[in-house]
Write an enzyme that holds these catalytic residues in place. Structure first.
Site, PDB file in Angstrom:
ATOM      1  N   GLU A 163      -4.742   4.054  -8.126  1.00 13.98           N
ATOM      2  CA  GLU A 163      -5.968   4.699  -7.634  1.00 13.98           C
ATOM      3  C   GLU A 163      -6.042   6.128  -8.166  1.00 13.98           C
ATOM      4  O   GLU A 163      -5.141   6.935  -7.919  1.00 13.98           O
ATOM      5  CB  GLU A 163      -6.015   4.707  -6.096  1.00 13.98           C
ATOM      6  CG  GLU A 163      -7.340   5.321  -5.648  1.00 13.98           C
ATOM      7  CD  GLU A 163      -7.468   5.544  -4.142  1.00 13.98           C
ATOM      8  OE1 GLU A 163      -6.732   4.929  -3.348  1.00 13.98           O
ATOM      9  OE2 GLU A 163      -8.329   6.369  -3.789  1.00 13.98           O
ATOM     10  N   LYS A 169      -7.219   9.572  -7.766  1.00 15.80           N
ATOM     11  CA  LYS A 169      -7.702  10.359  -6.612  1.00 15.80           C
ATOM     12  C   LYS A 169      -8.504  11.568  -7.103  1.00 15.80           C
ATOM     13  O   LYS A 169      -8.166  12.717  -6.813  1.00 15.80           O
ATOM     14  CB  LYS A 169      -6.513  10.819  -5.767  1.00 15.80           C
ATOM     15  CG  LYS A 169      -6.030   9.752  -4.798  1.00 15.80           C
ATOM     16  CD  LYS A 169      -6.936   9.627  -3.581  1.00 15.80           C
ATOM     17  CE  LYS A 169      -6.398   8.634  -2.558  1.00 15.80           C
ATOM     18  NZ  LYS A 169      -7.432   8.004  -1.755  1.00 15.80           N
ATOM     19  N   HIS A 214       0.830  -1.203   0.000  1.00 22.59           N
ATOM     20  CA  HIS A 214       0.000   0.000   0.000  1.00 22.59           C
ATOM     21  C   HIS A 214       0.869   1.259   0.000  1.00 22.59           C
ATOM     22  O   HIS A 214       1.649   1.459   0.926  1.00 22.59           O
ATOM     23  CB  HIS A 214      -0.885  -0.055   1.258  1.00 22.59           C
ATOM     24  CG  HIS A 214      -1.886   1.008   1.359  1.00 22.59           C
ATOM     25  ND1 HIS A 214      -1.970   1.833   2.455  1.00 22.59           N
ATOM     26  CD2 HIS A 214      -2.872   1.402   0.518  1.00 22.59           C
ATOM     27  CE1 HIS A 214      -2.980   2.672   2.287  1.00 22.59           C
ATOM     28  NE2 HIS A 214      -3.535   2.430   1.119  1.00 22.59           N
ATOM     29  N   ARG A 215       0.760   2.066  -1.038  1.00 20.86           N
ATOM     30  CA  ARG A 215       1.577   3.286  -1.223  1.00 20.86           C
ATOM     31  C   ARG A 215       3.066   2.919  -1.312  1.00 20.86           C
ATOM     32  O   ARG A 215       3.931   3.652  -0.823  1.00 20.86           O
ATOM     33  CB  ARG A 215       1.331   4.309  -0.106  1.00 20.86           C
ATOM     34  CG  ARG A 215      -0.139   4.619   0.132  1.00 20.86           C
ATOM     35  CD  ARG A 215      -0.368   5.626   1.241  1.00 20.86           C
ATOM     36  NE  ARG A 215      -1.772   5.687   1.625  1.00 20.86           N
ATOM     37  CZ  ARG A 215      -2.256   6.413   2.612  1.00 20.86           C
ATOM     38  NH1 ARG A 215      -1.454   7.178   3.320  1.00 20.86           N
ATOM     39  NH2 ARG A 215      -3.547   6.393   2.908  1.00 20.86           N
ATOM     40  N   GLU A 221       0.114  -0.712  -4.743  1.00 22.52           N
ATOM     41  CA  GLU A 221      -0.956   0.283  -4.905  1.00 22.52           C
ATOM     42  C   GLU A 221      -0.373   1.670  -4.706  1.00 22.52           C
ATOM     43  O   GLU A 221       0.541   1.853  -3.893  1.00 22.52           O
ATOM     44  CB  GLU A 221      -2.045   0.038  -3.847  1.00 22.52           C
ATOM     45  CG  GLU A 221      -3.265   0.922  -3.968  1.00 22.52           C
ATOM     46  CD  GLU A 221      -3.251   2.191  -3.103  1.00 22.52           C
ATOM     47  OE1 GLU A 221      -4.267   2.896  -3.113  1.00 22.52           O
ATOM     48  OE2 GLU A 221      -2.227   2.473  -2.437  1.00 22.52           O
ATOM     49  N   ASP A 230       0.445  -1.851   4.590  1.00 17.97           N
ATOM     50  CA  ASP A 230       1.651  -1.033   4.688  1.00 17.97           C
ATOM     51  C   ASP A 230       2.843  -1.888   5.122  1.00 17.97           C
ATOM     52  O   ASP A 230       3.992  -1.598   4.812  1.00 17.97           O
ATOM     53  CB  ASP A 230       1.459   0.075   5.753  1.00 17.97           C
ATOM     54  CG  ASP A 230       0.231   0.920   5.489  1.00 17.97           C
ATOM     55  OD1 ASP A 230      -0.030   1.249   4.324  1.00 17.97           O
ATOM     56  OD2 ASP A 230      -0.482   1.233   6.463  1.00 17.97           O
ATOM     57  N   HIS A 274      -0.669  10.718  -2.064  1.00 14.22           N
ATOM     58  CA  HIS A 274      -1.988  10.349  -1.543  1.00 14.22           C
ATOM     59  C   HIS A 274      -2.932  11.543  -1.388  1.00 14.22           C
ATOM     60  O   HIS A 274      -4.067  11.519  -1.835  1.00 14.22           O
ATOM     61  CB  HIS A 274      -1.857   9.629  -0.191  1.00 14.22           C
ATOM     62  CG  HIS A 274      -3.181   9.231   0.371  1.00 14.22           C
ATOM     63  ND1 HIS A 274      -3.915  10.048   1.201  1.00 14.22           N
ATOM     64  CD2 HIS A 274      -3.932   8.118   0.186  1.00 14.22           C
ATOM     65  CE1 HIS A 274      -5.052   9.446   1.509  1.00 14.22           C
ATOM     66  NE2 HIS A 274      -5.086   8.276   0.910  1.00 14.22           N
ATOM     67  N   ASP A 312      -1.449   6.240  -5.456  1.00 10.07           N
ATOM     68  CA  ASP A 312      -2.497   7.229  -5.714  1.00 10.07           C
ATOM     69  C   ASP A 312      -1.992   8.282  -6.703  1.00 10.07           C
ATOM     70  O   ASP A 312      -0.850   8.732  -6.590  1.00 10.07           O
ATOM     71  CB  ASP A 312      -2.855   7.919  -4.397  1.00 10.07           C
ATOM     72  CG  ASP A 312      -3.070   6.913  -3.281  1.00 10.07           C
ATOM     73  OD1 ASP A 312      -4.127   6.298  -3.246  1.00 10.07           O
ATOM     74  OD2 ASP A 312      -2.140   6.731  -2.450  1.00 10.07           O
TER      75      ASP A 312
HETATM   76  O1  G3P Z   1      -6.959   1.500  -2.438  1.00 12.82           O
HETATM   77  C1  G3P Z   1      -7.103   1.169  -1.112  1.00 12.82           C
HETATM   78  C2  G3P Z   1      -6.813   2.333  -0.215  1.00 12.82           C
HETATM   79  O2  G3P Z   1      -5.582   2.886  -0.630  1.00 12.82           O
HETATM   80  C3  G3P Z   1      -7.871   3.390  -0.257  1.00 12.82           C
HETATM   81  O3  G3P Z   1      -7.720   4.336   0.744  1.00 12.82           O
HETATM   82  O4  G3P Z   1      -7.100   6.529   1.627  1.00 12.82           O
HETATM   83  O5  G3P Z   1      -5.392   4.737   1.534  1.00 12.82           O
HETATM   84  O6  G3P Z   1      -6.166   5.839  -0.555  1.00 12.82           O
HETATM   85  P1  G3P Z   1      -6.534   5.397   0.841  1.00 12.82           P
HETATM   86 CA    CA Z   2      -4.995   4.597  -2.136  1.00  7.92          CA
END
Ligand code: G3P
Ligand code: CA
Length: 232
Positions: A108, A110, A6-7, A33, A228, A48, A35
């Site tokens: 993603e 945004k 994540h990120r 993943e 994470d 993000h 953003d």
């Molecule tokens: O894509 C899953 C998650 O990343 C969505 O929430 O706020 O971390 O972008 P956020």
């Molecule tokens: Ca995200």
């Protein structure tokens, strides 16, 4: 369990920076993943928040600054001094990191606060330029953005992001021609989600940083978890 970094590898490296992606690229995880936002001069950047305040030494909205302006800020030092010098990455730079790897790439969009007109087509161009159509999943909390992207690039997988659940979920998902939904993990055991999984909807859950919850998601039929920590 399939893990999505994540990120990037955001537990140990500053989120959504090149170092976090280079380190994630070395991991034997299912996917990554990140953003994407649009700058004032229409460049796709990976960050993000709408603002750079939390993750850099600067202030202001991404949409109000050119890429050149954004590049003057440090995106590593606030995480730890040893990462000083990390700048905001472009989508091109991040795709370059993952082009040679096996990872699923979840982009993603945004666009749920600022719509960033044209962002879907710009992202589609990048995916095409890197020939990554088969490895990318596009997601967004802005489902209009998903619909626009599908029009432009119908052969790329999409997922609808939810922060909370809707009535008639399955019907809603079918209307979008999306095979998957991304939901907060704590909805995984809700009957509406369990029914959707039984009926073939692919469910992925965010953000899971705990080993026991990851196992629980697996038992519930969740296909992947965003993490994470990644080594869970
Ligand atoms: O894509 C899953 C998650 O990343 C969505 O929430 O706020 O971390 O972008 P956020
Ligand atoms: Ca995200």
């Amino acid at each position: 369990m399939n893990i999505v970094a994540h990120r990037g590898y955001s537990e140990n490296y500053p989120e959504n920076t090149l170092i976090a992606f280079q380190e994630a690229a070395k991991l034997d995880v299912w996917g990554v993943e990140f953003d994407v936002h649009l700058t004032k001069d229409n460049q796709l950047v990976v960050i993000h928040d709408e603002k750079i305040n939390r993750t850099s030494n600067g202030k202001g909205f991404v949409k109000d600054m050119t890429l050149q302006e954004l590049r003057t800020f440090d995106f590593g030092a606030s995480f730890a001094p040893e990462f000083a010098g990390q700048t905001i990455p472009t989508l091109t730079e991040v795709l370059n990191v993952f082009k040679p790897t096996h990872h699923i790439i979840n982009i993603e969009i945004k666009s749920d606060i600022f719509e960033y007109p044209g962002i879907e087509a710009l992202i589609a161009n990048e995916i095409h330029a890197f020939d990554l159509e088969k490895r990318v999943i596009i997601s967004s909390f802005n489902h209009e953005s998903i619909a626009r992207f599908q029009q432009i690039m119908p052969n790329v997988k999409t997922a609808l992001l939810f922060a909370s659940l809707v009535v008639n979920l399955e019907e809603y998902v079918k209307n979008f021609n999306s095979e998957a939904i991304h939901i907060p993990y704590y909805y995984g055991m809700r009957s509406i989600i369990q029914r959707a999984i039984k009926n073939g909807v692919i469910v992925r859950a965010y953000t899971v940083n705990d080993h026991k919850i990851a196992r629980q998601m697996e038992t519930l039929g969740v296909e992947a978890v965003f993490s994470d920590v990644v080594k869970i």
